[in-house]
Write an enzyme that holds these catalytic residues in place. Structure first.
Site, short mmCIF file in Angstrom:
data_model
loop_
_atom_site.label_atom_id
_atom_site.label_comp_id
_atom_site.label_asym_id
_atom_site.label_seq_id
_atom_site.Cartn_x
_atom_site.Cartn_y
_atom_site.Cartn_z
N GLY A 48 -1.84 11.40 -11.16
CA GLY A 48 -2.44 12.37 -12.07
C GLY A 48 -1.77 12.18 -13.41
O GLY A 48 -1.68 11.06 -13.91
N GLU A 49 -1.24 13.24 -13.95
CA GLU A 49 -0.52 13.15 -15.22
C GLU A 49 0.86 13.76 -14.99
O GLU A 49 0.97 14.96 -14.72
CB GLU A 49 -1.32 13.92 -16.29
CG GLU A 49 -0.89 13.64 -17.70
CD GLU A 49 -0.92 12.15 -18.05
OE1 GLU A 49 -1.91 11.47 -17.73
OE2 GLU A 49 0.06 11.67 -18.65
N SER A 50 1.89 12.95 -15.11
CA SER A 50 3.22 13.43 -14.72
C SER A 50 3.70 14.59 -15.59
O SER A 50 4.39 15.49 -15.09
CB SER A 50 4.24 12.29 -14.74
OG SER A 50 4.25 11.65 -15.99
N CYS A 57 1.94 6.64 -8.34
CA CYS A 57 1.73 6.62 -9.78
C CYS A 57 2.46 7.78 -10.47
O CYS A 57 3.68 7.76 -10.55
CB CYS A 57 0.24 6.55 -10.08
SG CYS A 57 -0.07 5.80 -11.68
N ARG A 69 6.47 4.69 -18.23
CA ARG A 69 5.09 5.17 -18.14
C ARG A 69 4.15 4.28 -18.95
O ARG A 69 4.55 3.74 -19.98
CB ARG A 69 5.00 6.61 -18.67
CG ARG A 69 5.80 7.59 -17.86
CD ARG A 69 5.73 8.97 -18.46
NE ARG A 69 4.37 9.46 -18.53
CZ ARG A 69 3.97 10.39 -19.38
NH1 ARG A 69 4.80 10.92 -20.25
NH2 ARG A 69 2.72 10.78 -19.37
N ILE A 123 -4.07 2.66 -12.46
CA ILE A 123 -4.71 3.54 -13.46
C ILE A 123 -3.62 4.02 -14.42
O ILE A 123 -2.79 4.83 -14.05
CB ILE A 123 -5.40 4.75 -12.79
CG1 ILE A 123 -6.42 4.28 -11.74
CG2 ILE A 123 -6.09 5.62 -13.85
CD1 ILE A 123 -7.03 5.39 -10.90
N ARG A 124 -3.62 3.47 -15.61
CA ARG A 124 -2.57 3.76 -16.59
C ARG A 124 -1.21 3.82 -15.87
O ARG A 124 -0.46 4.78 -15.95
CB ARG A 124 -2.86 5.05 -17.36
CG ARG A 124 -4.09 4.90 -18.28
CD ARG A 124 -4.45 6.16 -19.02
NE ARG A 124 -4.68 7.28 -18.13
CZ ARG A 124 -3.82 8.29 -17.94
NH1 ARG A 124 -2.71 8.35 -18.60
NH2 ARG A 124 -4.12 9.25 -17.11
N HIS A 170 -2.56 3.01 -6.44
CA HIS A 170 -3.23 4.12 -5.73
C HIS A 170 -3.81 3.65 -4.39
O HIS A 170 -5.02 3.39 -4.31
CB HIS A 170 -4.36 4.68 -6.59
CG HIS A 170 -3.90 5.43 -7.79
ND1 HIS A 170 -3.64 6.77 -7.78
CD2 HIS A 170 -3.61 5.01 -9.04
CE1 HIS A 170 -3.24 7.17 -8.97
NE2 HIS A 170 -3.21 6.11 -9.76
N GLU A 221 -4.61 5.36 -1.99
CA GLU A 221 -5.58 6.35 -1.50
C GLU A 221 -6.99 6.06 -2.01
O GLU A 221 -7.95 6.67 -1.56
CB GLU A 221 -5.14 7.78 -1.90
CG GLU A 221 -5.28 8.13 -3.38
CD GLU A 221 -4.19 7.53 -4.28
OE1 GLU A 221 -3.40 6.70 -3.79
OE2 GLU A 221 -4.17 7.88 -5.48
N1 GLN Z 1 -0.06 7.61 -16.90
C1 GLN Z 1 0.21 8.70 -16.01
C2 GLN Z 1 1.57 9.34 -16.32
O1 GLN Z 1 2.34 8.79 -17.07
C3 GLN Z 1 0.15 8.26 -14.56
C4 GLN Z 1 -1.25 7.81 -14.20
C5 GLN Z 1 -1.62 7.95 -12.77
O2 GLN Z 1 -1.02 8.72 -12.01
N2 GLN Z 1 -2.66 7.25 -12.39
O3 GLN Z 1 1.86 10.38 -15.83
#
Ligand code: GLN
Length: 202
Positions: free
Chosen positions: A50-52, A81, A108, A143-144, A179, A181
């Site tokens: 997600g987004e940390s 991630c 990140r 993903i990023r 990921h 999952e």
């Molecule tokens: N770029 C996100 C972060 O720095 C991580 C991306 C992800 O969990 N797919 O939190």
């Protein structure tokens, strides 16, 4: 894979649903976790992607930081991630607080443009799986994604991409920058469930 153990999935933000489907495919029971009282009876915990920064904020607001750290002292935890970013003991780009579990420095959003969000093929190490698929390449959805820059001596690498670790284990803790999952390949979740039911060596 079945058994009586229940795996918790932190269900605040990010792709927690996809983890629940991955566990359901293996016949493993799961529960979504949003507060400290819900850790009771769990055999392990998944911290999803997600987004940390958002996850961090929520962990602080809900006072989940310490309960997760305590749970992790005696139970397996698997971060993917953003979840792996939360588990690292040092975070760069920018530097931010974390649960400080796995001895690794993670950066990140650190893959170049081409790899930032992509599907790559990675080679698992032999101990990830001893079943029929063992050693066959694994699809890794990025993903990023963060990059693991450095690991401590006690950290074991279970898969690499371009020579860099993308799946690591330190004792009870498993962290991946991709990921699993989001693909049909269940090896990584199966490995974690074996950790949670004490079927792998530390
Ligand atoms: N770029 C996100 C972060 O720095 C991580 C991306 C992800 O969990 N797919 O939190």
């Amino acid at each position: 894979m079945s058994g009586s153990c229940v795996i918790g999935i932190l269900a605040i933000q990010g792709d927690f649903q996809a983890h629940s489907l991955a566990l359901a495919r293996l016949g493993v029971q799961f529960g979504f976790v949003r507060k400290a009282s819900e850790f009771c009876g769990l055999a392990g915990l998944i911290l999803p992607g997600g987004e940390s920064t958002t996850l961090l904020q929520f962990l602080r607001e809900e006072e989940l930081f310490e309960p997760i750290r305590q749970f992790a002292q005696a139970h397996p935890v698997f971060g993917t991630c953003a979840g792996a970013i939360l588990m690292a003991d040092k975070v760069e780009n920018p530097s931010q607080p974390s649960l400080e579990l796995v001895r690794m420095t993670i950066r990140r959003n650190a893959y170049g443009r081409q790899l930032a969000s992509s599907i790559q093929t990675i080679d698992p190490e032999p101990d990830l799986d001893t079943g029929p698929e063992a050693r066959t390449p694994l699809e890794a959805v990025l993903i990023r994604a963060p990059v693991i820059l450095e690991i401590g001596r006690e950290v074991r690498v279970l898969a690499r991409l371009e020579g860099r670790p993308v799946l690591v284990r330190q004792g009870l803790w498993l962290a991946g920058t991709f990921h699993p999952e989001l693909t049909a390949d269940s090896r990584v979740h199966r490995y974690f469930c074996r950790m949670a039911s004490n079927q792998t060596l530390l």
